[in-house]
Enzyme design. Structure first.
Site, PDB file in Angstrom:
ATOM      1  CG  ASP A 132     -34.492   9.784 -18.570  1.00 38.87           C
ATOM      2  OD1 ASP A 132     -35.732   9.689 -18.592  1.00 38.87           O
ATOM      3  OD2 ASP A 132     -33.826   9.715 -17.527  1.00 38.87           O
ATOM      4  CD  GLU A 133     -30.451   7.323 -17.524  1.00 38.61           C
ATOM      5  OE1 GLU A 133     -29.270   7.510 -17.226  1.00 38.61           O
ATOM      6  OE2 GLU A 133     -31.374   7.361 -16.678  1.00 38.61           O
ATOM      7  CB  SER A 134     -36.222   4.023 -22.841  1.00 43.75           C
ATOM      8  OG  SER A 134     -37.350   4.313 -22.108  1.00 43.75           O
TER       9      SER A 134
END
Ligand code: TNX
Length: 519
Positions: A331-333
């Site tokens: 997630d949210e990289s």
């Protein structure tokens, strides 16, 4: 004297027609959560007394253990010394009988049939897991005080009838973030007990993030000695040794709960980057991080050492994990270039599979080449869910707007966040995983999971306040048929769980939308 004998004596003596205490006689009116698939009542009462025993059919150690679990739940409050033994023939009057040799396809892995007569409580399932789920039903059918840890006055009665019950979804989970704030083995065990009480079967542990690495990896020891040494706002953090982690896994397995370990990659990785400079593209270790920003850290997708690291971590984790899944995060990289992200996820998927496990990734992972046995965890974007299904893979539903229990209940909630909105107890309940994302159907969905992120949650009491009572609703969404669900009916049943929360010492949120019936 039992209530009935007492009633009879009074009847004879003075013509009074009922005992003061109200015996349970209508099984269909019990406040079970999750709501069973079918309940029929026969208007009688079974009384559990000190003379009772728990019998099992056959000699199976797993079945015996389920019986033992029930005895351990019932003995402290009833003061009885219920023992578990193998039955020789059908047990006599007043006993509990567990049979796991069923061959009823409708009941599946976790379903059960509970037949209560005035003489016997008989539970039949195809597998011990089904018996275990039925034990939760029996607990909920007994008075609230059965959950007390000290001896309480009886009688211990169950209404008679038949319950046939099995889950809608095979995956019914909760996630606990032990990275932002660390929680001890004992706290995690209590959490497992609480989810198991509502027939959930998965605990996803978010074991690493920017602020801390929480699982010992023997081949990369700094991950915990340094990376585990802090948490949000700079507390001392902590980590599980592999022995402690095995103990958690075993405790969960004894409750038919699968632990899913998550190592969040390639982003949310500052704790590892701080522990090993070579994992950074520039070869320099950043400082440990105790803030709450997201999306600033990344593994170096173009370095070989990254994949050696991931291979070691997932090998050690797979050796600690009897369950089928390893969660790679994803997630949210925001600090990873898109092509690097895709390269990384594809390689991580191969590594997880090489260790004999199925990969789970947060929804962004659907941008890569998802293999059919990989599972994608939806939290926000329908487009990723559709990309998943188009590649033949399944989804776990964790919509932030309705399942993120780090969200505040309303504007007055002290704890928690609000970026996904307020989630009152009714909004947490009034949705259907099968229709939440347009274009998806039940066949694409493995199940549901409610995550508790812990940037703002620091103690077990705070965990309980954010999770209860919303979790009971998620458990019902995952288990009970969608067609039979209604908030107006559910809220009444939920209100009657106040006494159980009290007896179990659960620090819950007393929503004004629920008609709580406090004992
Ligand atoms: C988003 S949604 C996150 C977490 C945060 C959470 C806070 C997702 C997969 N990641 O890193 O803790 O929001 O609500």
């Amino acid at each position: 004297m039992t209530c009935r004998n007492f009633t009879f004596a009074i009847l004879v003596a003075v013509g009074v027609t009922s005992c003061k205490r109200h015996a349970p006689t209508d099984l269909t009116r019990e406040n079970l959560i999750p709501k069973p698939v079918s309940v029929t009542a026969t208007a009688g009462v079974f009384e559990l007394t000190n003379a009772a025993a728990i019998y099992i059919e056959g000699e199976s150690a797993d079945v015996k253990q389920v019986g033992q679990y029930l005895a351990e739940r019932l003995n402290p409050s009833t003061g009885f010394g219920l023992k578990v033994s193998s039955a020789k023939g059908i047990p006599g009057k007043g006993n509990i009988y567990l049979v796991a040799s069923g061959t009823d396809p409708q009941l599946g892995e976790e379903g059960y049939e509970l037949v209560i007569t005035g003489d016997l409580v008989k539970v039949t399932a195809n597998h011990p897991a089904g018996l275990f789920r039925a034990m939760q039903t029996i607990r909920q059918l007994l008075p609230d005080k059965v959950e007390a840890s000290t001896v309480q006055p009886g009688p211990w009665e169950l209404a008679t009838g038949t319950i046939r019950d099995y889950p809608s979804y095979s995956f019914r989970g909760s996630m606990l973030d032990v990275a932002r704030h660390f929680f001890t083995v004992e706290e995690v065990k209590r959490y497992i007990d609480l989810i198991a009480f509502y027939k959930m079967n998965v605990l996803h542990l978010h074991l690493s993030d920017d602020q801390g690495w929480r699982i010992e990896i023997k081949s990369w020891p700094n991950l915990t000695t340094l990376g585990g040494s802090t948490q949000v706002e700079g507390g001392k953090g902590g980590f599980y040794t592999q022995e402690q982690y095995k103990d958690i896994v075993k405790y969960a397995a004894d409750r038919f709960v699968t632990i899913i370990p998550e190592i969040d990659t390639p982003g949310h990785i500052n704790a590892a980057l701080a522990s090993y400079p070579e994992l950074n593209c520039n070869g320099k270790a950043p400082a440990l991080y105790t803030g709450t920003e997201v999306g600033f850290s990344t593994l170096c997708a173009r370095k070989d050492i990254t994949y050696k690291f991931i291979d070691d971590v997932f090998r050690e984790l797979s050796e600690l994990t009897p369950g089928p899944y390893l969660h790679i995060g994803g997630d949210e990289s925001h600090a990873t270039k898109k092509e690097d992200y895709i390269l990384y996820v594809n390689k991580a998927q191969d590594i997880v599979q090489a260790h004999g496990k199925q990969m789970i990734g947060w929804e962004e992972a659907a941008q890569s080449k998802v293999k059919p046995n990989t599972i994608i965890q939806f939290w926000k974007h329908g487009t990723y869910a559709k990309a998943t299904v188009a590649q033949g893979a399944k989804i776990i539903m964790s919509p932030a707007k309705v399942t993120y229990v780090d969200m505040k209940y309303d504007s007055t909630t002290q704890l928690g966040q609000k970026w996904a909105g307020y989630i009152e107890v009714d909004s947490a309940y009034k949705w259907d995983p099968a229709t939440y994302v347009e274009g998806l159907g039940k066949e694409n969905i493995l199940g549901i999971e409610s995550p508790l992120w812990t940037e703002k949650v620091t103690t077990m009491n705070e965990i309980e306040y954010m999770v209860f009572p919303r979790m009971a609703g998620y458990a019902e969404i995952g288990w009970s048929p969608a067609a039979g669900r209604s908030w107006d009916e559910y809220k009444v049943r939920l209100g009657k769980h106040a006494g159980r929360f009290k007896a179990m010492d659960i620090d819950y949120y007393k929503s004004k939308f629920v008609p709580w019936v406090e004992p």
